[in-house]
Design a protein around this motif. Structure first.
Motif, PDB file in Angstrom:
ATOM      1  N   GLU A  98      51.393   4.399  54.369  1.00  0.00           N
ATOM      2  CA  GLU A  98      52.806   4.030  54.527  1.00  0.00           C
ATOM      3  C   GLU A  98      53.580   4.172  53.216  1.00  0.00           C
ATOM      4  O   GLU A  98      54.786   4.427  53.231  1.00  0.00           O
ATOM      5  N   LEU A  99      52.889   4.005  52.081  1.00  0.00           N
ATOM      6  CA  LEU A  99      53.555   4.059  50.779  1.00  0.00           C
ATOM      7  C   LEU A  99      53.132   5.311  50.023  1.00  0.00           C
ATOM      8  O   LEU A  99      51.940   5.547  49.789  1.00  0.00           O
ATOM      9  N   MET A 100      54.106   6.113  49.638  1.00  0.00           N
ATOM     10  CA  MET A 100      53.878   7.278  48.781  1.00  0.00           C
ATOM     11  C   MET A 100      54.440   6.965  47.397  1.00  0.00           C
ATOM     12  O   MET A 100      55.527   6.388  47.275  1.00  0.00           O
ATOM     13  N   VAL A 101      53.712   7.336  46.360  1.00  0.00           N
ATOM     14  CA  VAL A 101      54.151   7.131  44.979  1.00  0.00           C
ATOM     15  C   VAL A 101      54.291   8.494  44.324  1.00  0.00           C
ATOM     16  O   VAL A 101      53.360   9.316  44.374  1.00  0.00           O
ATOM     17  N   LEU A 102      55.431   8.735  43.709  1.00  0.00           N
ATOM     18  CA  LEU A 102      55.675  10.015  43.044  1.00  0.00           C
ATOM     19  C   LEU A 102      55.933   9.780  41.561  1.00  0.00           C
ATOM     20  O   LEU A 102      56.859   9.037  41.198  1.00  0.00           O
ATOM     21  N   VAL A 103      55.116  10.407  40.703  1.00  0.00           N
ATOM     22  CA  VAL A 103      55.321  10.362  39.253  1.00  0.00           C
ATOM     23  C   VAL A 103      55.805  11.735  38.797  1.00  0.00           C
ATOM     24  O   VAL A 103      55.949  12.652  39.605  1.00  0.00           O
ATOM     25  N   ASP A 104      56.054  11.859  37.485  1.00  0.00           N
ATOM     26  CA  ASP A 104      56.603  13.120  37.001  1.00  0.00           C
ATOM     27  C   ASP A 104      55.534  14.160  36.672  1.00  0.00           C
ATOM     28  O   ASP A 104      55.523  15.253  37.215  1.00  0.00           O
ATOM     29  N   ALA A 118      45.317   4.732  30.170  1.00  0.00           N
ATOM     30  CA  ALA A 118      45.936   3.419  29.953  1.00  0.00           C
ATOM     31  C   ALA A 118      47.080   3.165  30.914  1.00  0.00           C
ATOM     32  O   ALA A 118      47.212   2.071  31.477  1.00  0.00           O
ATOM     33  N   ALA A 119      47.941   4.193  31.119  1.00  0.00           N
ATOM     34  CA  ALA A 119      49.044   4.029  32.069  1.00  0.00           C
ATOM     35  C   ALA A 119      48.521   3.801  33.474  1.00  0.00           C
ATOM     36  O   ALA A 119      49.118   3.059  34.266  1.00  0.00           O
ATOM     37  N   GLY A 120      47.385   4.404  33.796  1.00  0.00           N
ATOM     38  CA  GLY A 120      46.801   4.214  35.120  1.00  0.00           C
ATOM     39  C   GLY A 120      46.277   2.812  35.336  1.00  0.00           C
ATOM     40  O   GLY A 120      46.372   2.272  36.450  1.00  0.00           O
ATOM     41  N   ARG A 121      45.739   2.212  34.284  1.00  0.00           N
ATOM     42  CA  ARG A 121      45.246   0.832  34.435  1.00  0.00           C
ATOM     43  C   ARG A 121      46.400  -0.128  34.687  1.00  0.00           C
ATOM     44  O   ARG A 121      46.284  -1.063  35.491  1.00  0.00           O
ATOM     45  N   LEU A 122      47.530   0.111  34.023  1.00  0.00           N
ATOM     46  CA  LEU A 122      48.709  -0.713  34.298  1.00  0.00           C
ATOM     47  C   LEU A 122      49.227  -0.434  35.707  1.00  0.00           C
ATOM     48  O   LEU A 122      49.644  -1.349  36.426  1.00  0.00           O
ATOM     49  N   PHE A 123      49.171   0.805  36.123  1.00  0.00           N
ATOM     50  CA  PHE A 123      49.591   1.178  37.474  1.00  0.00           C
ATOM     51  C   PHE A 123      48.756   0.448  38.528  1.00  0.00           C
ATOM     52  O   PHE A 123      49.283  -0.047  39.533  1.00  0.00           O
ATOM     53  N   ASP A 124      47.475   0.357  38.295  1.00  0.00           N
ATOM     54  CA  ASP A 124      46.595  -0.359  39.237  1.00  0.00           C
ATOM     55  C   ASP A 124      47.003  -1.825  39.352  1.00  0.00           C
ATOM     56  O   ASP A 124      46.997  -2.403  40.453  1.00  0.00           O
ATOM     57  N   ARG A 125      47.367  -2.438  38.240  1.00  0.00           N
ATOM     58  CA  ARG A 125      47.790  -3.844  38.279  1.00  0.00           C
ATOM     59  C   ARG A 125      49.123  -3.989  39.000  1.00  0.00           C
ATOM     60  O   ARG A 125      49.354  -4.978  39.711  1.00  0.00           O
ATOM     61  N   MET A 126      50.004  -3.003  38.832  1.00  0.00           N
ATOM     62  CA  MET A 126      51.285  -3.029  39.545  1.00  0.00           C
ATOM     63  C   MET A 126      51.060  -2.954  41.049  1.00  0.00           C
ATOM     64  O   MET A 126      51.705  -3.667  41.832  1.00  0.00           O
ATOM     65  N   LEU A 127      50.146  -2.090  41.479  1.00  0.00           N
ATOM     66  CA  LEU A 127      49.851  -1.982  42.909  1.00  0.00           C
ATOM     67  C   LEU A 127      49.252  -3.282  43.437  1.00  0.00           C
ATOM     68  O   LEU A 127      49.628  -3.762  44.513  1.00  0.00           O
ATOM     69  N   ALA A 128      48.326  -3.830  42.674  1.00  0.00           N
ATOM     70  CA  ALA A 128      47.675  -5.066  43.124  1.00  0.00           C
ATOM     71  C   ALA A 128      48.676  -6.198  43.269  1.00  0.00           C
ATOM     72  O   ALA A 128      48.533  -7.059  44.153  1.00  0.00           O
ATOM     73  N   ALA A 129      49.724  -6.208  42.430  1.00  0.00           N
ATOM     74  CA  ALA A 129      50.719  -7.283  42.494  1.00  0.00           C
ATOM     75  C   ALA A 129      51.494  -7.273  43.805  1.00  0.00           C
ATOM     76  O   ALA A 129      52.071  -8.292  44.204  1.00  0.00           O
ATOM     77  N   VAL A 130      51.528  -6.126  44.489  1.00  0.00           N
ATOM     78  CA  VAL A 130      52.256  -6.047  45.759  1.00  0.00           C
ATOM     79  C   VAL A 130      51.296  -5.782  46.920  1.00  0.00           C
ATOM     80  O   VAL A 130      51.689  -5.260  47.972  1.00  0.00           O
ATOM     81  N   GLY A 131      50.019  -6.117  46.706  1.00  0.00           N
ATOM     82  CA  GLY A 131      49.059  -6.030  47.791  1.00  0.00           C
ATOM     83  C   GLY A 131      48.566  -4.643  48.112  1.00  0.00           C
ATOM     84  O   GLY A 131      48.145  -4.376  49.251  1.00  0.00           O
ATOM     85  N   HIS A 132      48.582  -3.752  47.131  1.00  0.00           N
ATOM     86  CA  HIS A 132      48.118  -2.383  47.367  1.00  0.00           C
ATOM     87  C   HIS A 132      47.040  -2.011  46.355  1.00  0.00           C
ATOM     88  O   HIS A 132      46.851  -2.678  45.335  1.00  0.00           O
ATOM     89  N   ALA A 133      46.360  -0.932  46.632  1.00  0.00           N
ATOM     90  CA  ALA A 133      45.396  -0.317  45.721  1.00  0.00           C
ATOM     91  C   ALA A 133      45.528   1.185  45.885  1.00  0.00           C
ATOM     92  O   ALA A 133      46.248   1.664  46.773  1.00  0.00           O
ATOM     93  N   ARG A 134      44.869   1.926  45.044  1.00  0.00           N
ATOM     94  CA  ARG A 134      44.962   3.386  45.149  1.00  0.00           C
ATOM     95  C   ARG A 134      44.517   3.885  46.519  1.00  0.00           C
ATOM     96  O   ARG A 134      45.004   4.914  46.996  1.00  0.00           O
ATOM     97  N   GLU A 233      61.803  -6.247  34.816  1.00  0.00           N
ATOM     98  CA  GLU A 233      62.660  -5.419  35.675  1.00  0.00           C
ATOM     99  C   GLU A 233      61.809  -4.637  36.677  1.00  0.00           C
ATOM    100  O   GLU A 233      62.163  -4.504  37.850  1.00  0.00           O
ATOM    101  N   ALA A 234      60.670  -4.120  36.219  1.00  0.00           N
ATOM    102  CA  ALA A 234      59.785  -3.370  37.110  1.00  0.00           C
ATOM    103  C   ALA A 234      59.245  -4.270  38.221  1.00  0.00           C
ATOM    104  O   ALA A 234      59.092  -3.828  39.373  1.00  0.00           O
ATOM    105  N   TRP A 235      58.958  -5.524  37.902  1.00  0.00           N
ATOM    106  CA  TRP A 235      58.460  -6.461  38.913  1.00  0.00           C
ATOM    107  C   TRP A 235      59.512  -6.688  39.997  1.00  0.00           C
ATOM    108  O   TRP A 235      59.192  -6.743  41.193  1.00  0.00           O
ATOM    109  N   ARG A 236      60.769  -6.780  39.612  1.00  0.00           N
ATOM    110  CA  ARG A 236      61.842  -6.933  40.605  1.00  0.00           C
ATOM    111  C   ARG A 236      61.931  -5.692  41.495  1.00  0.00           C
ATOM    112  O   ARG A 236      62.197  -5.798  42.701  1.00  0.00           O
ATOM    113  N   LEU A 241      60.565  -3.208  46.826  1.00  0.00           N
ATOM    114  CA  LEU A 241      59.818  -2.217  47.562  1.00  0.00           C
ATOM    115  C   LEU A 241      59.110  -2.830  48.772  1.00  0.00           C
ATOM    116  O   LEU A 241      59.137  -2.276  49.869  1.00  0.00           O
ATOM    117  N   ILE A 242      58.491  -3.999  48.572  1.00  0.00           N
ATOM    118  CA  ILE A 242      57.759  -4.613  49.687  1.00  0.00           C
ATOM    119  C   ILE A 242      58.676  -5.449  50.567  1.00  0.00           C
ATOM    120  O   ILE A 242      58.376  -5.686  51.746  1.00  0.00           O
TER     121      ILE A 242
END
Length: 247
Positions: A98-104, A118-134, A233-236, A241-242
């Motif tokens: 249901e969720l697509m993520v697009l980076v540059d 390193a950016a990917g590890r932070l990305f994983d935590r961002m996904l987990a904060a909204v109930g998602h994983a890769r 700001e990213a958390w908001r 998103l959810i």
């Protein structure tokens, strides 16, 4: 007695030739009959040749099915095929998510997958904060090969944006998370600073799908590593998103 009849013919011929030259006669007529009163035929116009003129680009239609598009996207006909940035990195996850993520672009420290350092590890935590994983999202990149300068050149950004819009239309996700300026310009025609803060809607191509994808633009994890103060700001953005409602 009459005038002296001794004529030096060489001098006479030279005098006649000099007279003709002064009169503008600079060539002799041949023995072939010709119509001296006919209107002369103008010479053909010379062809205009422009040196180093590039050939008009051949616009090839993008593949109409997702399977064909994915094969083309990392193949020899993709725009990045000639870049010296390593092996193209394909999208990860299921296109049915249901969720697509697009980076540059891929990161400098990416290995066999996008956002692998390193950016990917932070990305994983961002996904987990909204109930998602890769495993529950579909992660793709605007370009499959990292540019040497780390940024997408302006002359290819428009083409990559066209490809990204086609890509999203083929996937037709319910939600779309757009991370970074280049990806935001490609899908929303504005930088992240202007696009974030509101729930955006990406209209699909009518020839493929007619529904609308809800999109949220936010800061790329690499920027959040450099500017931790932006994480609030990213958390908001992630909450929007959810939640599905804009501010």
């Amino acid at each position: 007695m009459g005038a002296d009849q001794n004529i030096v013919w060489q001098d006479a011929v030279a005098s006649a030739l000099e007279w003709w030259r002064d009169a503008g006669i600079d060539s002799l007529a041949d023995e072939t009959p010709r119509d001296w009163f006919a209107t002369p035929t103008p010479p053909p116009a010379p062809k205009r040749v422009v040196a180093n003129q590039p050939a008009a680009p051949i616009v090839v239609p993008l593949p109409a099915t997702l399977d064909a598009f994915l094969a083309w996207r990392t193949g020899p006909d993709a725009p990045e095929a000639g870049w010296n940035g390593g092996t193209p990195l394909a999208a990860q996850g299921s296109p049915a998510a249901e969720l697509m993520v697009l980076v540059d672009t891929p990161e400098r420290d990416d290995g066999a997958r996008l956002l692998d350092g390193a950016a990917g590890r932070l990305f994983d935590r961002m996904l987990a904060a909204v109930g998602h994983a890769r495993e529950t999202v579909y992660l793709a990149s605007l370009c499959t090969v990292r540019p040497l300068a780390g940024r997408i050149a302006p002359e290819v950004e428009e083409r990559l944006g066209e490809i990204a819009r086609h890509y999203v239309a083929l996937v037709a996700p319910k939600r779309l998370l757009i991370l970074g300026n280049a990806a935001s310009r490609a899908l929303l025609a504005m930088d992240v600073t202007h696009a974030r803060g509101s729930l955006r809607r990406v209209n699909q191509l009518p020839a493929i799908h007619e529904h609308t994808t809800e999109a949220v633009a936010s800061f790329h994890p690499r920027l959040l590593l450099e500017r931790p103060a932006q994480k609030a700001e990213a958390w908001r953005d992630l909450q929007m998103l959810i939640g599905g409602t804009g501010s």
